[in-house]
Design an enzyme around this catalytic site. Structure first.
Site, mmCIF file in Angstrom:
data_model
loop_
_atom_site.group_PDB
_atom_site.id
_atom_site.type_symbol
_atom_site.label_atom_id
_atom_site.label_comp_id
_atom_site.label_asym_id
_atom_site.label_seq_id
_atom_site.Cartn_x
_atom_site.Cartn_y
_atom_site.Cartn_z
ATOM 1 C CE LYS A 104 -48.412 110.993 56.498
ATOM 2 N NZ LYS A 104 -47.028 110.949 57.000
ATOM 3 C CG ASN A 219 -45.543 109.580 69.509
ATOM 4 O OD1 ASN A 219 -45.245 109.158 70.613
ATOM 5 N ND2 ASN A 219 -45.330 108.915 68.412
HETATM 6 N N1 GLU Z 1 -46.149 109.019 59.959
HETATM 7 C C1 GLU Z 1 -44.728 108.825 60.066
HETATM 8 C C2 GLU Z 1 -43.991 109.664 59.047
HETATM 9 O O1 GLU Z 1 -44.486 110.650 58.575
HETATM 10 C C3 GLU Z 1 -44.340 107.359 60.045
HETATM 11 C C4 GLU Z 1 -44.703 106.616 58.820
HETATM 12 C C5 GLU Z 1 -44.463 105.126 58.928
HETATM 13 O O2 GLU Z 1 -44.009 104.665 59.967
HETATM 14 O O3 GLU Z 1 -44.755 104.427 57.945
HETATM 15 O O4 GLU Z 1 -42.853 109.425 58.760
#
Ligand code: GLU
Length: 428
Positions: A104, A219
Site C-alpha cells: 500500500k 467510486n
Molecule cells: N485500492 C484497492 C484495494 O484496496 C485496489 C488495489 C489494487 O488494485 O491493487 O483493494
C-alpha cells in the site's frame, strides 16, 4: 492507550491461527511488513512556493508474488495506516488467489486543496521518490481513496520516463488509452455486488424485501448502490463525507449519481431547490445515524474504523458487507458477532478492484486486451467461487466469515512459505 491499526489488524490473524495449521515461520513473518519506505516529496506550488509532502509505500509480504496495492491521498495517511492496509492487501490477494503479495502507499494531504497542476507535480514527484521500490515484477501500485485513473496515468508515465522504456504493467487502474483495463474503474463495486447477491441467496430473502444503507458514495459505494437499485433492492440510505439522505420507500439512485457527478456533493443533491423533489419524503441524516438505521443490509464503503465498540451495540442491520478496507474494529467485530450479525469481510467483498487490477497487469504483459464482457465474466467467476469456498470454511469450522476468509488466505500463504522450507523441513 489506543492500539495501532496494525496491531488491531494482527488480532484478526491471531484469531484465524487457532483454526489452521501454519508453520511458526509463516505466522512469525506475517506479523511484520517486509519493507516500509517513507519519503519527502518537494512540490512547486502554483503560487511559486515550495511545499514538502510526506509519502509512504509499504511492501508487506511478497511470498506469493510481486506486492500489490493502491495509493491513497488523504489527510489521515500515516505509516501505521499504510502498513495495516498493506497487511490487508496480503490477505486479500491470497483470499481470492491472485499471484500477488500485499502493499500500500499514500501521501498525507487534502487533495481537494490542490490544483490539477499541483496534483500532477505531486504524483510525478511521488514516483521519483519511490521508483526503486516499485516495478512490474516487484510492487505494482493502483488507485485507492481519492486517487483515480488520471493520477495512475501520470505515475505510469513518470516511471516510464525514469526507466526510459514504456512500462504500463508498473501500475494498474490507468486510463483505457494508456493501457488500462475495461471494467477496472467499477470493479470494486461490481465485485462487491456479485458477492452480495451470491451470499444473500443463502438467506432466502428477495431483493424487493431487502433494505440497504450505503455509507460512502464514491467510486465503490455509488456503483454498489446503483447495481443494487437496478437489481430491485430497496436502497433506503446513502451518504458521503458531508452527510446522508434517507427515504424509507427507497431512493432514486440513478438521479443521486447524476447529481453527485454534477455537484460533487450529496448535500447539494437534497438541499438545492428542485433536486429535493427527486427524493420526495427524504430525511437528511448524519453518517453516524446511517450506520445504526433499521435496515437489513449495511454497506460501509467509506473509510476504516467506522464501527467500533462505541456504536456496534446500536447496529440494527443483520448483514454487513465491508466495501471499505477495515471499517469495523476488532472490538466492534466481537460485539456484532454476539448479536448474531453476519459480517462479510473486506478482504473478500472489496477484492473485485484488485482482481481486475490483476487482469490489467496480465493484459499489459501479454499485449492482448479483453472486452468488458470478458473482464466481467472472469470477475464474476472468481468472486463467486472464492465467496463460496469461504462460506464453506465458515460453516465447516463454525466460525464467522471474516475468520474463515483469513483461514482460507492463510492456507495459501502457508503453501508459499512452506515451499521455501520451514523449521519442520530443516530440523525433522
Ligand atoms: N485500492 C484497492 C484495494 O484496496 C485496489 C488495489 C489494487 O488494485 O491493487 O483493494
Amino acid at each position: 492507550m489506543t492500539s495501532s491499526l496494525l496491531s488491531d489488524a494482527n488480532r484478526r490473524l491471531e484469531r484465524a491461527l487457532k483454526y489452521v495449521h501454519i508453520s511458526e515461520d509463516a505466522s512469525e513473518r506475517l506479523k511484520f511488513p517486509k519493507a516500509s519506505l517513507k519519503v519527502s516529496i518537494p512540490v512547486r506550488m502554483d503560487d511559486g512556493s515550495l511545499r514538502v509532502f510526506e509519502g509512504y509505500r509499504v511492501r508487506y509480504d511478497d511470498t506469493r508474488g510481486p506486492t500489490k496495492g493502491g495509493i491513497r491521498f488523504h489527510p489521515n495517511v500515516t505509516m501505521d495506516e499504510v502498513q495495516s492496509l498493506a497487511f490487508w492487501m496480503t490477505f486479500k490477494c491470497a483470499a481470492v488467489n491472485l499471484p500477488f503479495g500485499g502493499a500500500k502507499g499514500g501521501i498525507t494531504l487534502n487533495p481537494k486543496a490542490l490544483s490539477k497542476f499541483e496534483l500532477e507535480r505531486l504524483s510525478r514527484g511521488y514516483v521519483d521518490a519511490i521508483a526503486d521500490f516499485i516495478g512490474p515484477d516487484i510492487d505494482i501500485p493502483a488507485p485507492d481513496v481519492y486517487t483515480n485513473p488520471m493520477i495512475m496515468g501520470w505515475m505510469m508515465d513518470q516511471y516510464s520516463i525514469i526507466r526510459r522504456q514504456l512500462s504500463p504493467a508498473v501500475i494498474t487502474g490507468k486510463p483505457i488509452g494508456m493501457g488500462g483495463s475495461q471494467g477496472r474503474n467499477t470493479a470494486t463495486g461490481v465485485g462487491a455486488f456479485q458477492v452480495l447477491v451470491a451470499m444473500m441467496r443463502k438467506f432466502d430473502k428477495a431483493p424487493a424485501a431487502t433494505t440497504v444503507a450505503v455509507q460512502g458514495f464514491g467510486n465503490a459505494g455509488s456503483v454498489v448502490a446503483r447495481l443494487l437499485f437496478d437489481a430491485g433492492y430497496q436502497v433506503v440510505a446513502v451518504s458521503d463525507s458531508h452527510g446522508g439522505v434517507y427515504c424509507d420507500r427507497g431512493l432514486d439512485i440513478p438521479s443521486l449519481q447524476q447529481f453527485k457527478a454534477s455537484t460533487r456533493n450529496l448535500q447539494a443533491v437534497y438541499c438545492e431547490g428542485t433536486v429535493c423533489n427527486l427524493v420526495d419524503g427524504h430525511e437528511t441524516i448524519t453518517n453516524d445515524e446511517l450506520l445504526t438505521l433499521n435496515v437489513d443490509v449495511l454497506i460501509p464503503a467509506a473509510l476504516e474504523n467506522q464501527i467500533t465498540a462505541a456504536n456496534a451495540p446500536q447496529i440494527q442491520a443483520k448483514y454487513i458487507f465491508e466495501v471499505a478496507n477495515g471499517p469495523i474494529t476488532s472490538a466492534g467485530d466481537r460485539i456484532l458477532e454476539d448479536k448474531g450479525v453476519y459480517v462479510f469481510p473486506d478482504i473478500l467483498v472489496n477484492a473485485g478492484g484488485v482482481t481486475v487490477s490483476y487482469f490489467e497487469w496480465v493484459q499489459n504483459r501479454s499485449g492482448l486486451y479483453w472486452s468488458e464482457a470478458e473482464v466481467g465474466d472472469r470477475l464474476q467467476t472468481k468472486m463467486v467461487a472464492e465467496a463460496e469456498k469461504i462460506w464453506s470454511v465458515s460453516h465447516n469450522l463454525a466460525i464467522p466469515m471474516r475468520t474463515a476468509a483469513y483461514v482460507h488466505a492463510l492456507e495459501r500463504l502457508e503453501e508459499a512459505h512452506s515451499a521455501r522450507g520451514t523449521r519442520d523441513y530443516y530440523v525433522s
